[in-house]
Scaffold this motif. Sequence first.
Motif, PDB file in Angstrom:
ATOM      1  N   MET A   1      49.064  27.617  66.467  1.00 37.69           N
ATOM      2  CA  MET A   1      50.627  28.593  66.577  1.00 37.69           C
ATOM      3  C   MET A   1      50.394  29.914  66.379  1.00 37.69           C
ATOM      4  N   VAL A   2      51.267  29.957  67.422  1.00 40.91           N
ATOM      5  CA  VAL A   2      51.256  31.733  67.187  1.00 40.91           C
ATOM      6  C   VAL A   2      52.842  31.654  67.218  1.00 40.91           C
ATOM      7  N   GLY A   3      53.011  32.700  65.546  1.00 42.39           N
ATOM      8  CA  GLY A   3      54.866  32.972  65.200  1.00 42.39           C
ATOM      9  C   GLY A   3      55.332  34.418  65.433  1.00 42.39           C
ATOM     10  N   LEU A   4      55.756  34.405  65.484  1.00 38.06           N
ATOM     11  CA  LEU A   4      57.252  36.372  65.483  1.00 38.06           C
ATOM     12  C   LEU A   4      57.866  36.515  64.220  1.00 38.06           C
ATOM     13  N   MET A   5      57.277  38.040  63.659  1.00 39.98           N
ATOM     14  CA  MET A   5      58.496  37.939  62.975  1.00 39.98           C
ATOM     15  C   MET A   5      58.744  39.625  63.475  1.00 39.98           C
ATOM     16  N   PHE A   6      60.152  39.112  62.650  1.00 40.21           N
ATOM     17  CA  PHE A   6      60.769  40.781  62.672  1.00 40.21           C
ATOM     18  C   PHE A   6      60.869  41.381  61.192  1.00 40.21           C
ATOM     19  N   VAL A   7      61.355  42.653  61.508  1.00 41.13           N
ATOM     20  CA  VAL A   7      61.568  43.052  60.090  1.00 41.13           C
ATOM     21  C   VAL A   7      61.870  44.322  60.289  1.00 41.13           C
ATOM     22  N   VAL A   8      63.293  44.217  59.301  1.00 39.52           N
ATOM     23  CA  VAL A   8      64.507  45.080  59.840  1.00 39.52           C
ATOM     24  C   VAL A   8      64.655  45.396  58.648  1.00 39.52           C
ATOM     25  N   PRO A   9      64.408  46.874  58.598  1.00 42.08           N
ATOM     26  CA  PRO A   9      64.676  47.566  57.101  1.00 42.08           C
ATOM     27  C   PRO A   9      66.235  47.468  57.093  1.00 42.08           C
ATOM     28  N   ARG A  10      66.381  46.521  56.035  1.00 42.34           N
ATOM     29  CA  ARG A  10      67.877  46.615  55.333  1.00 42.34           C
ATOM     30  C   ARG A  10      68.474  47.444  54.876  1.00 42.34           C
ATOM     31  N   GLN A  11      68.243  48.962  54.890  1.00 41.77           N
ATOM     32  CA  GLN A  11      69.054  49.910  54.198  1.00 41.77           C
ATOM     33  C   GLN A  11      69.427  50.489  55.629  1.00 41.77           C
ATOM     34  N   SER A  12      68.637  50.891  56.154  1.00 40.05           N
ATOM     35  CA  SER A  12      69.220  51.321  57.694  1.00 40.05           C
ATOM     36  C   SER A  12      70.271  50.955  58.240  1.00 40.05           C
ATOM     37  N   PHE A  13      70.266  49.785  58.306  1.00 35.15           N
ATOM     38  CA  PHE A  13      71.522  49.063  58.919  1.00 35.15           C
ATOM     39  C   PHE A  13      72.797  48.389  57.133  1.00 35.15           C
ATOM     40  N   ALA A  14      72.554  49.231  56.586  1.00 32.67           N
ATOM     41  CA  ALA A  14      73.673  49.281  55.231  1.00 32.67           C
ATOM     42  C   ALA A  14      75.003  48.889  55.549  1.00 32.67           C
ATOM     43  N   GLY A  15      75.972  48.428  56.046  1.00 32.79           N
ATOM     44  CA  GLY A  15      77.398  48.412  55.654  1.00 32.79           C
ATOM     45  C   GLY A  15      78.376  48.951  54.319  1.00 32.79           C
ATOM     46  N   SER A  16      79.120  49.578  54.985  1.00 34.12           N
ATOM     47  CA  SER A  16      80.155  49.525  54.306  1.00 34.12           C
ATOM     48  C   SER A  16      81.711  48.876  54.716  1.00 34.12           C
ATOM     49  N   TYR A  17      82.903  48.884  53.480  1.00 39.43           N
ATOM     50  CA  TYR A  17      84.356  48.363  54.354  1.00 39.43           C
ATOM     51  C   TYR A  17      84.538  49.238  54.174  1.00 39.43           C
ATOM     52  N   SER A  18      86.211  49.301  54.390  1.00 41.03           N
ATOM     53  CA  SER A  18      86.741  50.439  54.446  1.00 41.03           C
ATOM     54  C   SER A  18      89.056  49.938  54.468  1.00 41.03           C
ATOM     55  N   LEU A  19      89.161  50.590  53.795  1.00 44.28           N
ATOM     56  CA  LEU A  19      90.645  50.495  53.704  1.00 44.28           C
ATOM     57  C   LEU A  19      91.606  51.746  53.829  1.00 44.28           C
ATOM     58  N   SER A  20      92.301  51.483  54.903  1.00 48.13           N
ATOM     59  CA  SER A  20      93.387  52.775  55.411  1.00 48.13           C
ATOM     60  C   SER A  20      94.680  52.616  55.933  1.00 48.13           C
ATOM     61  N   VAL A  21      96.069  53.718  55.692  1.00 51.34           N
ATOM     62  CA  VAL A  21      96.563  52.933  56.048  1.00 51.34           C
ATOM     63  C   VAL A  21      96.964  54.523  57.179  1.00 51.34           C
ATOM     64  N   GLY A  22      98.044  54.289  57.382  1.00 51.46           N
ATOM     65  CA  GLY A  22      98.120  55.280  58.419  1.00 51.46           C
ATOM     66  C   GLY A  22      99.660  55.247  59.167  1.00 51.46           C
ATOM     67  N   VAL A  23     100.060  56.723  59.103  1.00 56.36           N
ATOM     68  CA  VAL A  23     101.506  56.849  59.825  1.00 56.36           C
ATOM     69  C   VAL A  23     101.321  57.325  61.323  1.00 56.36           C
ATOM     70  N   GLY A  24     101.908  56.645  61.845  1.00 57.48           N
ATOM     71  CA  GLY A  24     101.718  58.081  63.338  1.00 57.48           C
ATOM     72  C   GLY A  24     103.398  58.156  63.949  1.00 57.48           C
ATOM     73  N   GLU A  25     103.057  59.200  64.970  1.00 58.09           N
ATOM     74  CA  GLU A  25     104.305  59.801  65.635  1.00 58.09           C
ATOM     75  C   GLU A  25     104.226  59.640  67.380  1.00 58.09           C
ATOM     76  N   GLN A  26     105.223  58.707  68.083  1.00 54.71           N
ATOM     77  CA  GLN A  26     104.634  59.041  69.776  1.00 54.71           C
ATOM     78  C   GLN A  26     104.923  60.111  69.821  1.00 54.71           C
ATOM     79  N   MET A  27     103.896  60.231  71.250  1.00 54.46           N
ATOM     80  CA  MET A  27     103.876  62.563  71.947  1.00 54.46           C
ATOM     81  C   MET A  27     104.507  62.700  72.668  1.00 54.46           C
ATOM     82  N   ASN A  28     105.003  61.178  73.297  1.00 55.82           N
ATOM     83  CA  ASN A  28     106.068  61.436  74.033  1.00 55.82           C
ATOM     84  C   ASN A  28     107.489  60.721  74.250  1.00 55.82           C
TER      85      ASN A  28
END
Length: 163
Positions: A1-28
């Motif tokens: 039986m032959v198996g495949l194993m994928f190794v993904v370096p976790r740190q290169s895809f490490a994610g972070s979260y963000s939270l923002s508040v925005g105020v906008g004005e219409q241009m037209n």
Amino acid sequence: MVGLMFVVPRQSFAGSYSLSVGVGEQMNKADESLLMIRGGYEIKILADNKSAFVLSLEPALIRFSGGQIGTAVGTVFENQFSISGTTKLIFSWGCGVLVTDKKLLGEALVFNFTLQGGVGISHEIGGGKSLLAEVRYWHASNGGLADPNFGIDDIVLFVGTKF
């Protein structure tokens, strides 16, 4: 039986979260504005010590000055460049969809597409946290699916945090 194993370096895809508040004005239209609360999950695609290319998934709640409430979700790409040990310059662009409870002024549908792009900075404050500030151009329209399709164009100032 032959198996495949994928190794993904976790740190290169490490994610972070963000939270923002925005105020906008219409241009037209001088009398229209919006208030946006935006979240985000950042996935690093390419990164080294001086720069990063990032995909950010951004859900948002929006209150328009015309009384409409909207929910949006977008995919935003970012180029991040270190300008000091703790500060990054960010260039962003992306697209998404917007659904509102009532039609936006000049639009025939409650379903719209969004395009956006901007420039900002993030500054690390320690403990894996950063302060964010960004100016974005934000466009919403029904993409020609129905008439009218005038679209809205806003300049939005965001402030927030990344953790």
